[in-house]
Write a protein that holds these residues in place. Structure first.
Motif, PDB file in Angstrom:
ATOM      1  N   SER A 153       1.163  -1.217   0.498  1.00  0.00           N
ATOM      2  CA  SER A 153       0.143  -0.404   0.232  1.00  0.00           C
ATOM      3  C   SER A 153       0.941   1.226  -0.045  1.00  0.00           C
ATOM      4  CB  SER A 153      -0.594  -0.002   0.755  1.00  0.00           C
ATOM      5  OG  SER A 153       0.442  -0.162   2.605  1.00  0.00           O
ATOM      6  N   ALA A 157       1.276   4.449  -3.484  1.00  0.00           N
ATOM      7  CA  ALA A 157       0.397   5.809  -2.967  1.00  0.00           C
ATOM      8  C   ALA A 157       1.779   6.575  -3.196  1.00  0.00           C
ATOM      9  CB  ALA A 157       0.586   6.026  -1.226  1.00  0.00           C
ATOM     10  N   TRP A 176      -2.157   3.953  -0.106  1.00  0.00           N
ATOM     11  CA  TRP A 176      -2.650   3.793  -0.962  1.00  0.00           C
ATOM     12  C   TRP A 176      -4.084   2.590  -0.426  1.00  0.00           C
ATOM     13  CZ3 TRP A 176      -3.998   7.510  -4.319  1.00  0.00           C
ATOM     14  CH2 TRP A 176      -5.002   6.893  -5.359  1.00  0.00           C
ATOM     15  N   TYR A 178      -5.694   0.427  -1.658  1.00  0.00           N
ATOM     16  CA  TYR A 178      -6.729  -0.002  -2.863  1.00  0.00           C
ATOM     17  C   TYR A 178      -7.653  -1.435  -2.270  1.00  0.00           C
ATOM     18  CZ  TYR A 178      -3.879  -4.153  -0.341  1.00  0.00           C
ATOM     19  OH  TYR A 178      -3.470  -5.679   0.498  1.00  0.00           O
ATOM     20  N   PHE A 184      -5.765   8.305  -1.221  1.00  0.00           N
ATOM     21  CA  PHE A 184      -4.636   7.995   0.001  1.00  0.00           C
ATOM     22  C   PHE A 184      -5.335   8.301   1.892  1.00  0.00           C
ATOM     23  CE2 PHE A 184      -2.867  11.127  -3.432  1.00  0.00           C
ATOM     24  CZ  PHE A 184      -1.547  10.015  -4.054  1.00  0.00           C
ATOM     25  N   PRO A 218      -0.176   9.490  -7.761  1.00  0.00           N
ATOM     26  CA  PRO A 218       0.119   8.205  -7.863  1.00  0.00           C
ATOM     27  C   PRO A 218       0.789   7.636  -8.907  1.00  0.00           C
ATOM     28  CG  PRO A 218      -2.179   7.814  -7.763  1.00  0.00           C
ATOM     29  CD  PRO A 218      -1.513   8.938  -6.883  1.00  0.00           C
TER      30      PRO A 218
END
Length: 308
Positions: A153, A157, A176, A178, A184, A218
């Motif tokens: 993650s 980001a 991030w 996901y 964020f 990103p």
């Protein structure tokens, strides 16, 4: 309680209301999911348990029933998620005495968790198989994780702004989402906010790759991202390279393992990985540390035997 709770209410219903009132909107989705899972287990293990029937014995039985199917640490988490609601029920006079007092936490014997990582030769073969072109792709993502040890993650980001090309460093200050696809998010903990050094070769490569990209967006997460997608790509590279198949998180373990075998201190590895303490690093890489200690013993013995 803000709703009219009664001591004859089912504990399951009370806990559901407690989550809705105190937790909904106040905690992250991943944490909320854990509370909802606990709620599911209450309904499964004690569907008829009333608030007024919560005593040290009935509460301990609930923990014991849960512990038969879970490891001790998971049972401890279950206990902590229940305790807040139970203590509120005590404060409201729905329960006379705190039934969680002196609770005994049991659980199944933990499964031996063997982390999967590559040795230096295997990592070299993996990286040689990557298709690193002029534009960013998941192979570049794999290379970046392998050389930095970032969490999945955290790597998702990364934005162009996070690179400091003059100082050869990368700033990790966010993750991030996901799973929830909300963009964020904060890092796992405060220790995860860090700046790490990266090699000059990687700096030159990424300075070219990100130069025309939006600074605050990103560089990899351009839409919905699945962990399984990246793992499948990595698995194909591992198979082609004739090395053990690992998941993307295994690259983080690989990174840490290579540093430890190279003689980098546990404190430095912990900081680079963003661990909250060296204890976490020591627990995770205990087998490697023991192997290094055995090498140290051999080195000490050879040094001593050479003395006249």
């Amino acid at each position: 309680m803000p709703y009219n709770a009664d001591k004859m209410d089912l504990f399951y219903d009370y806990y559901a209301q407690w989550i809705k009132i105190y937790k909904d909107g106040a905690i992250r989705k991943v944490t909320m999911d854990k509370y909802l899972l606990t709620l599911t287990w209450i309904k499964r293990l004690a569907p008829d348990l009333k608030i007024c029937e919560l005593t040290r014995i009935t509460y301990q039985k609930l923990l014991n029933d849960y512990a038969e199917l879970h490891e001790r640490q998971t049972t401890m988490d279950f206990h902590h998620q229940l305790k807040g609601a139970v203590l509120d029920a005590v404060d409201e006079g729905l329960i006379e005495r705190d039934p969680t007092r002196k609770a005994i936490i049991k659980g199944k014997k933990p499964r031996e968790k063997k982390i999967r990582y590559l040795n230096q030769f295997e990592l070299h073969r993996l990286l040689s198989d990557l298709e690193l072109g002029q534009t960013l792709n998941w192979d570049w993502f794999i290379l970046l994780v392998a050389k930095t040890g970032m969490r999945f993650s955290e790597a998702l980001a990364i934005t162009p702004k996070d690179f400091d090309f003059s100082k050869q460093s990368l700033s990790i200050s966010k993750t991030w989402d996901y799973k929830g696809n909300t963009g964020f998010m904060p890092t796992k903990n405060q220790s995860s906010v860090r700046r790490i050094q990266i090699d000059w070769q990687l700096i030159i490569q990424f300075s070219t790759l990100v130069k025309d990209l939006p600074e605050d967006e990103p560089i990899f997460a351009g839409g919905k991202v699945y962990n399984s997608t990246v793992n499948d790509i990595l698995a194909r590279h591992c198979e082609r390279a004739g090395i053990p198949v690992i998941a993307i998180h295994g690259l983080r373990h690989t990174h840490a393992s290579l540093l430890l075998f190279a003689g980098v201190s546990i404190a430095s590895v912990a900081r680079r990985l963003g661990h909250s303490s060296m204890t976490t690093t020591q627990k995770t890489y205990l087998h490697i540390i023991k192997e290094l200690e055995n090498k140290d013993v051999d080195l000490v013995m050879r040094s001593l035997s050479s003395l006249n």
